[in-house]
Structure formats: C-alpha cells, structure tokens
Motif scaffolding. Structure first.
Motif, short mmCIF file in Angstrom:
data_model
loop_
_atom_site.label_atom_id
_atom_site.label_comp_id
_atom_site.label_asym_id
_atom_site.label_seq_id
_atom_site.Cartn_x
_atom_site.Cartn_y
_atom_site.Cartn_z
N ILE A 8 0.83 -1.22 0.00
CA ILE A 8 0.00 0.00 0.00
C ILE A 8 0.85 1.26 0.00
O ILE A 8 0.73 2.11 -0.89
CB ILE A 8 -0.95 0.00 1.22
CG1 ILE A 8 -1.88 -1.20 1.16
CG2 ILE A 8 -1.75 1.29 1.25
CD1 ILE A 8 -2.83 -1.32 2.34
N LEU A 9 1.72 1.38 0.98
CA LEU A 9 2.45 2.63 1.15
C LEU A 9 3.49 2.86 0.07
O LEU A 9 3.63 3.99 -0.43
CB LEU A 9 3.11 2.66 2.53
CG LEU A 9 2.16 2.62 3.74
CD1 LEU A 9 2.95 2.70 5.03
CD2 LEU A 9 1.15 3.76 3.65
N PRO A 11 3.66 1.79 -3.22
CA PRO A 11 3.12 2.29 -4.50
C PRO A 11 2.63 3.72 -4.41
O PRO A 11 2.82 4.50 -5.35
CB PRO A 11 1.98 1.32 -4.81
CG PRO A 11 2.34 0.07 -4.07
CD PRO A 11 3.00 0.53 -2.82
N ARG A 12 2.00 4.07 -3.29
CA ARG A 12 1.52 5.45 -3.15
C ARG A 12 2.67 6.44 -3.07
O ARG A 12 2.62 7.52 -3.66
CB ARG A 12 0.63 5.55 -1.91
CG ARG A 12 -0.69 4.81 -2.03
CD ARG A 12 -1.56 5.01 -0.80
NE ARG A 12 -2.83 4.32 -0.94
CZ ARG A 12 -3.78 4.30 0.00
NH1 ARG A 12 -3.57 4.95 1.15
NH2 ARG A 12 -4.90 3.65 -0.21
N ALA A 15 4.01 6.89 -6.52
CA ALA A 15 3.14 7.74 -7.34
C ALA A 15 3.29 9.20 -6.95
O ALA A 15 3.34 10.09 -7.81
CB ALA A 15 1.69 7.29 -7.18
N VAL A 16 3.37 9.48 -5.65
CA VAL A 16 3.53 10.87 -5.19
C VAL A 16 4.86 11.43 -5.69
O VAL A 16 4.93 12.58 -6.15
CB VAL A 16 3.45 10.93 -3.65
CG1 VAL A 16 3.87 12.31 -3.16
CG2 VAL A 16 2.05 10.61 -3.18
#
Length: 288
Positions: A8-9, A11-12, A15-16
């Motif tokens: 979860i963390l 990939p986010r 992306a950020v």
C-alpha cells in the motif's frame, strides 16, 4: 506490517514522487516561458513574477542574434531526412531479425542492444578522424566539394539505428504470423507483404521510433559542434550555445530565454500531440 508497507504505502509513495517530479518539470517549462517575455532587469529582480509588459521582441532579437534562420533550416532538414532514413533502414532489419529462425538472429539483436550502451564520448576521436578523412577524400579526389552536414547526417543515422532496430524488433515479434500467411495465400511475395501488410500494421511502432528519433536529432548538440562547426552549418542547439556566448556579454537574458523557448517548445508540443501514440507503441510488444 511489512506487507502493508510493500502493498500500500510503497506504490503510493512512488506515485507521489512521480507526480512531484512531473509538477517540477512543468513548472520549470512554464518558468522559462515567462522569463522569455521579460527584460533583463525583471529577470534578475523579479524572477518568479509575471512580466509587467510582455516583451515579444525578445524572440526577434534572439532569432536575429543567433542567426536562427539558417540554423532552423539545418535542423529541420537534418531531422526530417535523418528520421526517415532511420525508419527506412531499421524497419526491414527489425522485421528480418524478428521473423528469422537462424541462430545468428538472437546474437545480432544483442549486438544492437550493446550498441546502446556505448557512450558517444568514447568514440569522439574516431568520429573526428573519419570526418576529416571523408572531407579530404571527397574534396580532393571525388567531387571537389563536400558539405559537413552530409557527414553529420550519416553519423546521426548510424548512431541512431541500434536503438530503432532494438525497439522495432520487439514490436515486430508481437505481430501475428497469420497476417503474412494470409498475404501469401493472396499471392503476395515477401517484399510486397512487408510493404503492403506489415508496414501498415506496424504503424504504431514505426510512429514511436520516428518521433523519438525526431526529438533526439532535433536536440543533437555534441556531434553538430564536432562535425559541422561553421556558422552556416550549425543546427539550433549549436546556434543556441552561440547565442548564450553573445547574450551573456550583452546581458540580454530575456532574449536568451526566448532562444531556449524556440528550441525546446516545438518538441514539447510534438510530444503532447503524439505522446499517447509513443506510449502505445513502446508497450504494444509487451502487452501482446
């Protein structure tokens, strides 16, 4: 907990970071465009403010100071001819390598990939030696005349072919064999099948290679400085370096930024227009 971070963390966070990098580059491009409409005083005193009075004459002064007319013509001609020649040479070569069942095909593709890993700085001396030899031979023994821009075009095409063949080989492999079999049933020979069937089907890949090479040839600087150093032979990047040398003494920084806009913005517009096709062409061979 580690699985939560990985699934979860991470990939986010990726992306950020990517969106932050995109935003930074877009802001930088916009900032250069804004600076090109200011005078030198506003560039230094108010670098992040909008221009009070847009100075559109910066573009004309930059165009005249750097002699961009001849440089732009050289860039357009070299880029257009170079990109067409690269595709014309690479497409048949990639098709043969993609469809060949001989043992030599796979090593040949590897050699093309190896060509991508050679830094151009390591072969600058041989390039200059060949350039001087070709110029002397053509001028003294063959035609009595030679243009270094022809030599530049040959080197640009030769150094760009490995990338084009490597990309197109992967794309040609993704094309189904049934379309060639159908062409053979209709009586088409290998050459006719390639020109009338394979080339139209492979248009996304060919467009990708063509556009990427247009961008690379348009921005070519090092080879242009080495092979075609005369003022009438310079392309736009080389002329922009000459503009920088003159503008830094006249302190016309608005004109300097205008020269950057003239060089960079056409390629940005081209990528915005054809960016989706480039991505589709690069990923087609993987997704099929």
């Amino acid at each position: 907990m580690r699985r939560l971070i990985g699934d979860i963390l991470l990939p986010r966070a990726t992306a950020v970071a990517l969106w932050a990098w995109v935003a930074f580059n877009l802001a930088l491009i916009a900032w250069v465009g804004i600076q090109s409409l200011k005078d030198s005083r506003d560039v230094w005193l108010h670098p992040f403010a909008l221009p009070t009075t847009p100075r559109w004459d910066n573009f004309s002064s930059a165009w005249q100071a750097a002699e961009f007319s001849s440089a732009a013509l050289n860039s357009v001609v070299l880029t257009a001819f170079g990109a067409v020649l690269i595709v014309a040479i690479s497409a048949p070569a990639a098709y043969v390598l993609a469809r060949s069942s001989r043992r030599v095909a796979a090593p040949t593709i590897s050699y093309f990939a190896m060509g991508l890993s050679i830094p151009i700085q390591t072969i600058l001396v041989p390039i200059v030696v060949v350039k001087l030899s070709v110029y002397t031979f053509m001028e003294d023994w063959v035609t009595g005349w030679w243009d270094n821009r022809i030599t530049l075009l040959v080197f640009q095409v030769a150094l760009s072919v490995p990338f084009a063949v490597f990309v197109l080989t992967g794309y040609m492999r993704s094309l189904p064999h049934e379309i060639e079999e159908a062409a053979e049933i209709d009586g088409a020979g290998p050459l006719r099948a390639f020109v009338q069937v394979i080339m139209p089907v492979a248009r996304p890949g060919l467009t990708t290679v063509f556009v990427l090479n247009v961008m690379g040839l348009w921005n070519e600087t090092l080879l242009a400085l080495l092979i075609a150093p005369l003022p009438e032979e310079r392309n736009l990047p080389a002329a922009l370096l000459g503009l920088y040398s003159s503008m830094q003494y006249s302190s016309d920084w608005g004109g300097m930024f205008a020269g950057i806009v003239i060089l960079v913005y056409p390629m940005i517009v081209l990528y915005i227009w054809l960016g989706r096709r480039i991505v589709d062409g690069m990923t087609a061979g993987i997704s099929r």
